[in-house]
Design a protein around this motif. Structure first.
Motif, PDB file in Angstrom:
ATOM      1  N   ASP A 114      26.140 -59.370 -23.565  1.00 30.61           N
ATOM      2  CA  ASP A 114      25.235 -58.192 -24.055  1.00 30.61           C
ATOM      3  C   ASP A 114      24.062 -58.875 -24.601  1.00 30.61           C
ATOM      4  N   SER A 115      24.281 -59.869 -24.767  1.00 29.62           N
ATOM      5  CA  SER A 115      22.955 -60.392 -25.739  1.00 29.62           C
ATOM      6  C   SER A 115      21.511 -60.244 -24.676  1.00 29.62           C
ATOM      7  N   SER A 116      21.230 -60.137 -23.673  1.00 32.43           N
ATOM      8  CA  SER A 116      20.080 -60.660 -22.928  1.00 32.43           C
ATOM      9  C   SER A 116      19.191 -58.742 -22.903  1.00 32.43           C
ATOM     10  N   ARG A 117      20.766 -57.561 -23.393  1.00 32.12           N
ATOM     11  CA  ARG A 117      20.550 -56.665 -23.246  1.00 32.12           C
ATOM     12  C   ARG A 117      19.833 -56.128 -24.852  1.00 32.12           C
ATOM     13  N   VAL A 118      20.237 -56.928 -25.475  1.00 33.31           N
ATOM     14  CA  VAL A 118      19.400 -57.002 -27.174  1.00 33.31           C
ATOM     15  C   VAL A 118      18.479 -57.653 -27.026  1.00 33.31           C
ATOM     16  N   ASP A 119      18.218 -58.777 -26.762  1.00 28.87           N
ATOM     17  CA  ASP A 119      17.133 -59.340 -26.700  1.00 28.87           C
ATOM     18  C   ASP A 119      16.091 -58.510 -26.468  1.00 28.87           C
ATOM     19  N   GLU A 120      16.618 -58.159 -25.780  1.00 23.01           N
ATOM     20  CA  GLU A 120      15.563 -56.558 -24.161  1.00 23.01           C
ATOM     21  C   GLU A 120      15.103 -55.678 -25.727  1.00 23.01           C
ATOM     22  N   GLN A 121      15.787 -55.090 -26.421  1.00 24.23           N
ATOM     23  CA  GLN A 121      15.800 -54.037 -27.108  1.00 24.23           C
ATOM     24  C   GLN A 121      14.677 -54.384 -28.568  1.00 24.23           C
ATOM     25  N   ILE A 122      15.536 -55.509 -28.695  1.00 25.65           N
ATOM     26  CA  ILE A 122      14.403 -55.911 -30.000  1.00 25.65           C
ATOM     27  C   ILE A 122      13.147 -56.621 -29.741  1.00 25.65           C
ATOM     28  N   MET A 123      13.124 -56.750 -28.472  1.00 26.56           N
ATOM     29  CA  MET A 123      11.528 -57.652 -27.730  1.00 26.56           C
ATOM     30  C   MET A 123      10.887 -56.277 -27.253  1.00 26.56           C
TER      31      MET A 123
ATOM     32  N   ASN B 100      25.856 -53.305 -35.426  1.00 34.54           N
ATOM     33  CA  ASN B 100      25.163 -54.327 -34.351  1.00 34.54           C
ATOM     34  C   ASN B 100      24.222 -53.666 -33.152  1.00 34.54           C
ATOM     35  N   LEU B 101      23.367 -54.648 -32.811  1.00 34.61           N
ATOM     36  CA  LEU B 101      22.934 -54.029 -31.212  1.00 34.61           C
ATOM     37  C   LEU B 101      23.864 -54.524 -30.857  1.00 34.61           C
ATOM     38  N   ASN B 102      25.035 -55.489 -30.466  1.00 38.80           N
ATOM     39  CA  ASN B 102      25.764 -55.855 -29.360  1.00 38.80           C
ATOM     40  C   ASN B 102      26.987 -55.209 -29.834  1.00 38.80           C
ATOM     41  N   GLN B 103      27.165 -54.459 -28.150  1.00 39.07           N
ATOM     42  CA  GLN B 103      28.574 -53.396 -28.392  1.00 39.07           C
ATOM     43  C   GLN B 103      30.062 -54.376 -28.229  1.00 39.07           C
ATOM     44  N   TYR B 104      29.535 -55.552 -28.577  1.00 43.86           N
ATOM     45  CA  TYR B 104      30.512 -56.352 -28.294  1.00 43.86           C
ATOM     46  C   TYR B 104      31.552 -57.299 -29.597  1.00 43.86           C
ATOM     47  N   HIS B 105      30.768 -56.742 -30.465  1.00 43.97           N
ATOM     48  CA  HIS B 105      30.679 -57.572 -32.021  1.00 43.97           C
ATOM     49  C   HIS B 105      30.204 -56.393 -33.231  1.00 43.97           C
ATOM     50  N   GLY B 106      30.912 -56.726 -34.480  1.00 43.94           N
ATOM     51  CA  GLY B 106      31.179 -55.380 -35.378  1.00 43.94           C
ATOM     52  C   GLY B 106      29.998 -55.833 -36.056  1.00 43.94           C
TER      53      GLY B 106
ATOM     54  N   ALA C 176      18.652 -73.000 -29.720  1.00 45.45           N
ATOM     55  CA  ALA C 176      18.440 -71.923 -29.022  1.00 45.45           C
ATOM     56  C   ALA C 176      20.121 -71.247 -28.224  1.00 45.45           C
ATOM     57  N   ASP C 177      20.446 -70.560 -28.542  1.00 46.01           N
ATOM     58  CA  ASP C 177      21.412 -69.990 -27.319  1.00 46.01           C
ATOM     59  C   ASP C 177      21.355 -69.706 -25.592  1.00 46.01           C
ATOM     60  N   LEU C 178      22.468 -70.779 -25.503  1.00 47.93           N
ATOM     61  CA  LEU C 178      22.561 -70.899 -24.122  1.00 47.93           C
ATOM     62  C   LEU C 178      23.425 -70.353 -23.401  1.00 47.93           C
ATOM     63  N   VAL C 179      23.219 -69.115 -23.131  1.00 46.40           N
ATOM     64  CA  VAL C 179      24.817 -67.941 -22.878  1.00 46.40           C
ATOM     65  C   VAL C 179      24.780 -68.716 -21.431  1.00 46.40           C
TER      66      VAL C 179
ATOM     67  N   ASP D  34      25.400 -67.853 -14.153  1.00 48.80           N
ATOM     68  CA  ASP D  34      23.867 -67.635 -14.604  1.00 48.80           C
ATOM     69  C   ASP D  34      24.122 -68.234 -15.825  1.00 48.80           C
ATOM     70  N   CYS D  35      23.010 -68.889 -16.362  1.00 53.56           N
ATOM     71  CA  CYS D  35      22.697 -69.048 -17.638  1.00 53.56           C
ATOM     72  C   CYS D  35      21.656 -68.527 -17.998  1.00 53.56           C
ATOM     73  N   TYR D  36      21.796 -68.435 -19.128  1.00 55.41           N
ATOM     74  CA  TYR D  36      20.135 -67.234 -20.004  1.00 55.41           C
ATOM     75  C   TYR D  36      19.501 -67.737 -21.361  1.00 55.41           C
ATOM     76  N   ILE D  37      18.608 -68.284 -21.670  1.00 55.48           N
ATOM     77  CA  ILE D  37      18.062 -68.501 -23.351  1.00 55.48           C
ATOM     78  C   ILE D  37      18.092 -67.265 -23.801  1.00 55.48           C
ATOM     79  N   GLY D  38      18.622 -67.265 -25.065  1.00 59.95           N
ATOM     80  CA  GLY D  38      18.189 -66.267 -25.736  1.00 59.95           C
ATOM     81  C   GLY D  38      18.857 -67.060 -27.414  1.00 59.95           C
ATOM     82  N   GLY D  39      18.962 -65.569 -28.056  1.00 56.57           N
ATOM     83  CA  GLY D  39      18.813 -65.948 -29.883  1.00 56.57           C
ATOM     84  C   GLY D  39      17.137 -66.411 -30.105  1.00 56.57           C
TER      85      GLY D  39
END
Length: 688
Positions: free
Chosen positions: A460-469, A547-553, A377-380, A358-363
């Motif tokens: 974890d980007s899509s989950r983080v983006d969803e939280q922020i949105m 950090n909302l991202n659980q895989y980053h400090g 743009a971030d392309l995950v 899959d590819c996801y447009i994030g950031g």
């Protein structure tokens, strides 16, 4: 000695005199230069009150005075806050030059004997009395040049006689200059910068040699603006310095005053000034790249955006968060074209590398918090069976595939263990856009150390983006605040040396904005921006945020970068205090700006002639007088003789009158302040 030791009382209200370097750092924001150097409102109010008192005492003790006019740089709004005086032009009925000295003596005796704040003689010319006014233990409160003159005769006069009547032409000259300032918004910032430069070099002039006058500098600035092809403050200041440094005509400029000859400098004074200008050009020289158009540093998609606004321009919109968002967010045509490009990149990558799931447009692009003039743009890219040890190999495969198959063109721009930075959509003018391609995969279910976790942060980007949105949906003020904060950050990027990592990241700023909104009791964009700046300026925890991202400090800033950012935030709080201070509840009835502590301040702003929708002091005061005279509930505050039809309101120097004590006033704001202070009554004369 402290610089304050050489200041009069009114000047001591100003902040410390800034260095030229400090002002030149603000040159891309002319409104910040003007805000830093111009008179403070409290200086203007107190000095104006003193001048009116002086004029009143003079008029009450000398019957032949027809009118008094406050002129010069103080009247025109081009006086520096740390060093200024004012011209008080006194028009005498039946004035003749032969009686000038006698009139000055009468006025001086009257003021010394009757002005309760105290007056002291400081010098004299045939045309002017220089007075120290408002005596105190710390010295004069202000210096006033009292110019005695009268209605010029209609016969031909020689040069010496004409000089006595130059004061009578002051109001016309001031009106010409203020009209020029209305048409050329760059004029006042340039004049203030040039006067500040002149003052910083005054110690170069021996005691017996006079430097260039402020009025002469204003005329030279008008000349530079008329002849320049640029409106940039940097360019105009450089052209002014070049004019002074290379002047063979002794800086000759035509005088707007018809009773005074052309202005010029010559001799040793001119040589000292030219050398100072040349030295400034060399000392503050910058590479030409810094003078290039901002578009030269933009990618193709960014060139679709309007010019980058100043911070002042955005803060003027702060009462309408939707207008801030509309001015700074991505345009729909940028979003559509960039999204189409990203889908094309994702499609080519997926068709040439079978393991892509899959590819996801994030950031910030995906979250809708990207600025229109500077974004990427971030392309995950989620890889089946991804393992960190294969990350570099996967990046090489993807890069080769895109370089060989994406018809719009792809070029490598940089790389980290987790990300490929690509320039996408090549053209003669450069990349159309910048894309961060983040390679990752489904995280394993075993315990990972910090370094390994980082490889899965993209997952974890899509989950983080969803939280922020979701946060943005609940808090409508979030997106405008984020865009304003990112814009502020970008305007200060030139403060960071090349060896220090580029300021604070956009994602870090978004998390800090969420923190500010959660902790604030206000939903006002002005208040939230001020609280953000205070958080940055006073941060002892290095702006640490979870950090909302659980895989980053946790995210933080430290070292020299943090110090620079904190100093920038503190400077912004000082420079833009009037826009973001707490208690700004009143709005200007003409331009709608809500940056005033009371209705009195809003009316004073309008009367000053600085309102963006009503430029010019005389025009503004006429409009206010017109509104007051046309409404029954406000007519009672005009002098009775005006409402009874026996006078002309527009020609009356004091058209307003207090209904409680009959005291008259030249300005509505003065009447409002008087009624509030003396009678405890709030006068709502206009709609706020």
């Amino acid at each position: 000695m402290s610089e304050w030791d050489g200041r009069d009382g009114a000047e001591k209200l100003a902040p410390p005199r800034p260095s030229l370097e400090e002002i030149l750092r603000l040159a891309d924001r002319p409104e910040a230069v003007e805000s830093r150097l111009r008179l403070l409102q409290k200086q203007r109010d107190r000095f104006q009150k003193l001048l009116r008192g002086l004029a009143g005492v003079a008029a009450s003790t000398f019957d032949l005075i027809e009118d008094c006019y406050i002129g010069g740089s103080f009247g025109r709004g081009t006086a520096l806050n740390y060093h200024f005086d004012a011209d008080l032009v006194v028009l005498i009925e039946g004035f003749e030059p032969r009686y000038a000295e006698q009139i000055q003596e009468i006025l001086l005796d009257a003021l010394e004997g009757n002005f309760r704040r105290g007056v002291e003689w400081r010098g004299q010319t045939p045309y002017t009395l220089k007075l120290g006014v408002g005596k105190s233990a710390s010295g004069d409160f202000a210096t006033v040049d009292m110019i005695t003159t009268g209605e010029p005769p209609d016969y031909h006069m020689d040069y010496d006689e004409k000089r006595y009547y130059s004061g009578a032409d002051s109001s016309r000259v001031d009106e010409q200059i203020m009209n020029f300032a209305v048409k050329h918004r760059e004029f006042r910032p340039l004049v203030l910068l040039v006067k500040h430069w002149r003052n910083l070099g005054l110690d170069r002039f021996p005691a017996d040699i006079r430097s260039i006058t402020s009025y002469h500098l204003e005329l030279l600035c008008m000349k530079v603006i008329r002849e320049s092809e640029s409106k940039s403050l940097r360019d105009l200041f450089r052209e002014f310095l070049e004019l002074v440094a290379c002047s063979n005509n002794r800086l000759l400029v035509k005088n707007l005053n018809q009773y005074h000859g052309a202005l010029q400098m010559k001799g040793k004074g001119m040589n000292i000034l030219a050398a100072y200008a040349n030295e400034t050009l060399n000392m503050y020289h910058r590479p030409h790249a810094q003078l290039m158009s901002e578009w030269d540093g933009r990618d193709g998609a960014e060139k679709l955006a309007p010019p980058r606004p100043s911070l002042e321009e955005i803060l003027r919109l702060a009462d309408r968060p939707e207008a801030v968002e509309s001015r700074l967010r991505l345009l729909q045509k940028q979003r559509d074209r960039f999204q189409k490009l990203l889908r094309g990149v994702a499609g080519v990558a997926a068709s040439t590398f079978d393991l892509i799931e899959d590819c996801y447009i994030g950031g910030s692009f995906g979250r809708g918090t990207a600025l229109n003039y500077h974004f990427d743009a971030d392309l995950v890219v989620l890889i089946e069976g991804f393992e960190p040890r294969y990350a570099e190999q996967i990046q090489e495969i993807l890069l080769d595939a895109l370089e060989g198959n994406f018809r719009r063109g792809v070029e490598w721009r940089g790389q980290t263990p987790y990300t490929l930075k690509l320039g996408v959509g090549k053209s003669a003018s450069g990349d159309f856009a910048t894309v961060d391609m983040i390679t990752t995969g489904e995280p394993p279910d075993y315990h990972m150390d910090y370094d390994e976790k980082r490889y899965y942060s993209g997952a974890d980007s899509s989950r983080v983006d969803e939280q922020i949105m979701n946060f943005a949906v609940k808090h409508r003020e979030f997106r405008p605040l984020v865009l304003l904060v990112k814009h502020w950050r970008n305007l200060g990027l030139d403060r960071f040396p090349a060896d220090i990592r580029i300021s604070i990241t956009s994602y870090h700023l978004e998390l800090l904005c969420m923190k500010v909104i959660r902790e604030s009791e206000s939903k006002s964009l002005r208040d939230l921006f001020r609280e953000f700046l205070e958080l940055v300026a006073c941060s002892n925890n290095r702006l640490l945020v979870k950090n909302l991202n659980q895989y980053h400090g946790a995210l933080q800033m430290k070292g020299k970068g943090m110090n620079i950012l904190a100093a920038y935030a503190n400077e912004t709080l000082n420079v833009y205090h009037r826009h973001i201070r707490p208690g700004n509840t009143a709005a200007c009835p003409c331009c709608g700006e809500r940056r005033f502590l009371s209705a009195i301040g809003a009316v004073a702003h309008l009367e000053s002639g600085n309102c963006s929708n009503c430029r010019g002091q005389e025009k503004a005061q006429r409009q206010i007088l017109n509104v007051v005279s046309q409404h029954k509930q406000t007519q009672k505050f005009l002098r009775p003789m005006l409402t009874d039809g026996y006078g002309n309101a527009y020609g009356d120097s004091n058209p307003y009158q207090c209904t409680s004590c009959d005291r008259t006033f030249a300005k509505l704001s003065s009447l409002m302040a008087h009624r509030q202070d003396r009678h405890g009554q709030v006068l709502r004369a206009l709609a706020f």
